[in-house]
Design a protein around this motif. Structure first.
Motif, PDB file in Angstrom:
ATOM      1  N   MET A 229       0.841  -1.206   0.000  1.00  0.00           N
ATOM      2  CA  MET A 229       0.000   0.000   0.000  1.00  0.00           C
ATOM      3  C   MET A 229       0.869   1.248   0.000  1.00  0.00           C
ATOM      4  O   MET A 229       1.646   1.463   0.921  1.00  0.00           O
TER       5      MET A 229
ATOM      6  N   PHE B 220     -15.544   3.425 -12.799  1.00  0.00           N
ATOM      7  CA  PHE B 220     -14.768   3.581 -14.030  1.00  0.00           C
ATOM      8  C   PHE B 220     -13.418   4.231 -13.735  1.00  0.00           C
ATOM      9  O   PHE B 220     -12.398   3.863 -14.318  1.00  0.00           O
TER      10      PHE B 220
ATOM     11  N   LYS C 107     -11.174   1.554 -12.439  1.00  0.00           N
ATOM     12  CA  LYS C 107     -10.744   0.628 -13.492  1.00  0.00           C
ATOM     13  C   LYS C 107      -9.743   1.300 -14.427  1.00  0.00           C
ATOM     14  O   LYS C 107      -8.762   0.692 -14.863  1.00  0.00           O
ATOM     15  N   ASP C 108     -10.010   2.593 -14.723  1.00  0.00           N
ATOM     16  CA  ASP C 108      -9.142   3.329 -15.634  1.00  0.00           C
ATOM     17  C   ASP C 108      -7.752   3.504 -15.037  1.00  0.00           C
ATOM     18  O   ASP C 108      -6.742   3.283 -15.702  1.00  0.00           O
TER      19      ASP C 108
ATOM     20  N   GLY D 292      -5.823   0.368 -15.161  1.00  0.00           N
ATOM     21  CA  GLY D 292      -5.340   0.136 -16.516  1.00  0.00           C
ATOM     22  C   GLY D 292      -4.139   1.002 -16.868  1.00  0.00           C
ATOM     23  O   GLY D 292      -3.266   0.602 -17.621  1.00  0.00           O
ATOM     24  N   LEU D 293      -4.109   2.220 -16.311  1.00  0.00           N
ATOM     25  CA  LEU D 293      -3.014   3.147 -16.640  1.00  0.00           C
ATOM     26  C   LEU D 293      -1.759   2.880 -15.813  1.00  0.00           C
ATOM     27  O   LEU D 293      -0.657   2.926 -16.323  1.00  0.00           O
TER      28      LEU D 293
ATOM     29  N   TYR E 131      -1.567   0.368 -12.991  1.00  0.00           N
ATOM     30  CA  TYR E 131      -1.472  -0.975 -12.403  1.00  0.00           C
ATOM     31  C   TYR E 131      -1.377  -0.989 -10.883  1.00  0.00           C
ATOM     32  O   TYR E 131      -0.774  -1.888 -10.306  1.00  0.00           O
TER      33      TYR E 131
ATOM     34  N   THR F 184      -3.419  -1.840  -8.422  1.00  0.00           N
ATOM     35  CA  THR F 184      -4.724  -2.463  -8.177  1.00  0.00           C
ATOM     36  C   THR F 184      -5.205  -2.287  -6.740  1.00  0.00           C
ATOM     37  O   THR F 184      -6.344  -1.887  -6.497  1.00  0.00           O
ATOM     38  N   VAL F 185      -4.323  -2.600  -5.777  1.00  0.00           N
ATOM     39  CA  VAL F 185      -4.755  -2.596  -4.376  1.00  0.00           C
ATOM     40  C   VAL F 185      -5.169  -1.190  -3.941  1.00  0.00           C
ATOM     41  O   VAL F 185      -6.230  -0.997  -3.336  1.00  0.00           O
TER      42      VAL F 185
ATOM     43  N   GLY G 112      -3.972  -5.790   1.697  1.00  0.00           N
ATOM     44  CA  GLY G 112      -3.279  -5.226   0.545  1.00  0.00           C
ATOM     45  C   GLY G 112      -1.778  -5.225   0.731  1.00  0.00           C
ATOM     46  O   GLY G 112      -1.056  -5.790  -0.083  1.00  0.00           O
TER      47      GLY G 112
ATOM     48  N   GLU H 281       1.374  -7.516  -1.148  1.00  0.00           N
ATOM     49  CA  GLU H 281       2.484  -6.968  -1.906  1.00  0.00           C
ATOM     50  C   GLU H 281       3.828  -7.550  -1.459  1.00  0.00           C
ATOM     51  O   GLU H 281       4.707  -7.781  -2.268  1.00  0.00           O
TER      52      GLU H 281
ATOM     53  N   GLU I  57     -10.777  -7.929 -21.004  1.00  0.00           N
ATOM     54  CA  GLU I  57     -10.869  -6.563 -21.489  1.00  0.00           C
ATOM     55  C   GLU I  57      -9.474  -5.982 -21.421  1.00  0.00           C
ATOM     56  O   GLU I  57      -8.644  -6.453 -20.640  1.00  0.00           O
TER      57      GLU I  57
ATOM     58  N   ALA J 256      -8.238  -3.352 -20.047  1.00  0.00           N
ATOM     59  CA  ALA J 256      -7.765  -2.844 -18.763  1.00  0.00           C
ATOM     60  C   ALA J 256      -7.549  -3.941 -17.730  1.00  0.00           C
ATOM     61  O   ALA J 256      -6.876  -3.716 -16.729  1.00  0.00           O
TER      62      ALA J 256
ATOM     63  N   ILE K 110      -3.596  -7.117 -17.058  1.00  0.00           N
ATOM     64  CA  ILE K 110      -2.550  -7.240 -16.036  1.00  0.00           C
ATOM     65  C   ILE K 110      -3.077  -7.959 -14.801  1.00  0.00           C
ATOM     66  O   ILE K 110      -2.423  -8.846 -14.266  1.00  0.00           O
ATOM     67  N   GLU K 111      -4.282  -7.570 -14.367  1.00  0.00           N
ATOM     68  CA  GLU K 111      -4.828  -8.197 -13.155  1.00  0.00           C
ATOM     69  C   GLU K 111      -5.021  -9.694 -13.325  1.00  0.00           C
ATOM     70  O   GLU K 111      -4.815 -10.455 -12.392  1.00  0.00           O
TER      71      GLU K 111
ATOM     72  N   GLU L 220       6.407   0.233 -18.660  1.00  0.00           N
ATOM     73  CA  GLU L 220       5.606   0.181 -17.428  1.00  0.00           C
ATOM     74  C   GLU L 220       5.005  -1.203 -17.228  1.00  0.00           C
ATOM     75  O   GLU L 220       5.000  -1.728 -16.116  1.00  0.00           O
ATOM     76  N   ARG L 221       4.498  -1.770 -18.305  1.00  0.00           N
ATOM     77  CA  ARG L 221       3.885  -3.085 -18.180  1.00  0.00           C
ATOM     78  C   ARG L 221       4.940  -4.134 -17.850  1.00  0.00           C
ATOM     79  O   ARG L 221       4.674  -5.061 -17.084  1.00  0.00           O
TER      80      ARG L 221
ATOM     81  N   THR M 111     -10.008   2.097 -22.314  1.00  0.00           N
ATOM     82  CA  THR M 111      -9.194   2.148 -21.096  1.00  0.00           C
ATOM     83  C   THR M 111      -8.208   0.982 -21.073  1.00  0.00           C
ATOM     84  O   THR M 111      -8.522  -0.125 -21.484  1.00  0.00           O
ATOM     85  N   GLY M 112      -7.005   1.282 -20.581  1.00  0.00           N
ATOM     86  CA  GLY M 112      -5.994   0.244 -20.421  1.00  0.00           C
ATOM     87  C   GLY M 112      -5.230  -0.055 -21.694  1.00  0.00           C
ATOM     88  O   GLY M 112      -4.477  -1.017 -21.758  1.00  0.00           O
TER      89      GLY M 112
END
Lengths: 219, 285
Positions: free
Chosen positions: A1, A171, A174-175, A178-179, A181, A183-184, B25, B29, B94, B96, B99-100, B119-120, B161-162
């Motif tokens: 985190m 959204f 989610k966006d 996607g940009l 990463y 997630t948490v 969380g 990690e 999808e 976005a 990665i998950e 980045e990816r 997105t993504g």
């Protein structure tokens, strides 16, 4: 985190929350109006309109909001009715909410004992006066719990708005995932922001419920 | 009084719940090196490999009218399954969520037209590339956008997105208004309905879109940097990564990806793009 990340995302979430609240509350306002009107029409058996209201309620109660939004946003423009995403959001939520609110109000009206109407009429009130001053206040009080539950339900339903490109909380999360990463962080913020919106509603809702429990005296 | 106590308890419980989520969380990690993923042997043993592909991105990954997965990526996926001797379970993704899916081990490989970026690459492991890609912008015939400077303050560009198109525009053109959708299908429908002045995406995708749908022109066919598309596995899944790399090199000897192109992409792009798009044996020329 990573707390720095969380802080840097806060403005975006705040903007999304404002959009969610704006569309949510406008939708709720209209759904109360629509619901109230439909309930009165249905209960007092207004000819023609009664059938229409029944059809509308069944149509919107038995299709998912996502499907309704897709229809409004993607199908209507093809037949020449283009609509802004925000307008679609408010309209979709109002129509869905209206159908649910109608049922909530109707059950409230039906729960008022018929002796109340008879008594009011025997006291010399007109039918109209009796409805306005005797029946509806009690009906509304009885439907408050269902009404609060519907508000919470509608605010939560806003999370499907992402499908029509509205930058609501869901959204935005989610966006950002996607940009960048994260997630948490993104999902934790999402939970926190929905709680910020909904906890007050449920606390205020239960307060109002308690204050308005005055119907059906004599029990 | 009693009510108040109960209410306070409820609020405290929710705070605890949030704290719990946050706690989990940070814990996750720390041991991200644990085995979220399945090694090559585990996949072979189970007899099933889970591959994440697109279901709505023709001609790369899509479901045809018979409900069968098809496309350039899927053609490669089928070969992977055959060479591993396992059955394939396709997972529709999808953009976005690619990665998950890997980070949580819900798929073993992502073969969803996944562009390699720095980045990816920090969060997943890319194998050798099998396709070239850049960004492109498609617009309506009556107002063809040939340069991003033509985008006015009130104009909107559609992105998904993504995708790399979104990242590129957010980073390099922060003033351009983006209209974001989360699936290809939604973006396509909205664009056809007249939302947005242009749609930015992988150039392969916008060329394919303009080829199939009359009334649209690709005004910009090369934007951003020349990138590649490669399979991706969960970070640290070395056995599967090594196998994939060997596989891609070996397939190069039989010109597999040229054959793939001729089977799946030639109808859309014609033969002229074959050498521009295909990367054979993992070597970019």
């Amino acid at each position: 985190m990573d707390w720095d990340v969380i802080i840097s995302y806060l403005p975006l979430y705040k903007r999304a929350m404002i959009l969610t609240l704006k569309i949510g509350w406008m939708g709720i306002l209209f759904s109360v109006l629509i619901g109230f009107l439909c309930a009165v029409i249905r209960h007092y058996r207004v000819p023609v309109l009664r059938g229409l209201a029944g059809f509308y309620i069944e149509l919107f109660r038995n299709t998912p909001l996502l499907v309704q939004l897709f229809f409004l946003y993607f199908a209507l423009p093809r037949v020449g009715i283009p609509m802004d995403a925000e307008v679609c959001g408010v309209l979709g939520l109002s129509l869905l909410g209206g159908a649910y609110m109608a049922e909530a109000f109707r059950s409230g009206i039906e729960a008022v004992d018929s002796v109340q109407m008879e008594s009011a009429l025997s006291l010399g009130m007109t039918r109209w006066q009796a409805v306005i001053h005797v029946i509806l206040p009690q009906a509304i009080s009885i439907s408050v719990p269902a009404f609060v539950a519907n508000i919470i339900f509608l605010l939560k339903e806003t999370s499907v708005f992402s499908a029509i490109s509205l930058m609501d909380l869901m959204f935005t999360a989610k966006d950002l995932i996607g940009l960048y990463y994260r997630t948490v962080e993104c999902l934790s913020l999402l939970v926190a922001f929905y709680l910020i919106i909904l906890l007050p509603v449920s606390v205020i809702g239960s307060l109002v419920e308690r204050r308005m429990r005055y119907a059906g005296f004599g029990d | 009084m009693k009510r108040n106590t109960r209410r306070i308890a409820a609020v405290l419980l929710s705070v605890l719940l949030i704290a719990g989520i946050f706690g989990c969380g940070s814990k996750k990690e720390e041991d991200a090196s644990g085995d979220v993923f399945r090694t090559l042997d585990e996949i072979k043993e189970s007899g099933v490999i889970r591959i994440g592909v697109f279901s709505d991105k023709s001609p790369f990954g899509f479901v045809d009218e018979n409900g069968i997965y098809q496309g350039y990526d899927v053609y490669f996926a089928e070969r992977i399954g055959a060479d591993l001797g396992v059955t394939i379970e396709y997972v529709s993704t999808e953009a976005a969520s690619r990665i998950e899916y890997l980070e949580t081990g819900k798929v073993d490989i992502i073969l969803a037209n996944f562009t390699v970026t720095e980045e990816r690459a920090q969060v997943v492991d890319f194998a050798l590339p099998y396709m070239n890609v850049a960004l492109g912008v498609v617009s309506h015939d009556d107002r063809v956008i040939t340069d991003l400077s033509q985008i006015g303050a009130d104009d909107q560009i559609i992105v998904i997105t993504g995708t790399t198109a979104e990242t590129f525009l957010v980073k390099n053109y922060p003033d351009i208004q983006l209209q974001k959708f989360d699936t290809y299908a939604a973006a396509k429908s909205a664009f056809e309905n007249g939302t947005g002045v242009a749609w930015a995406n992988d150039n392969t995708e916008v060329i394919a879109f303009a080829a199939v749908n009359p009334g649209y022109t690709v005004g910009i066919d090369f934007l951003g940097s020349a990138d590649t598309i490669a399979p991706a596995v969960t970070k640290g899944n070395q056995t599967l990564l090594d196998w994939l790399n060997d596989e891609i090199v070996a397939l190069g000897e039989e010109n597999f990806f040229h054959k793939d192109y001729e089977e799946t992409l030639v109808d859309t792009y014609g033969l002229e793009f074959e050498d521009t798009l295909v990367v054979e044996g993992g070597v970019v020329k």
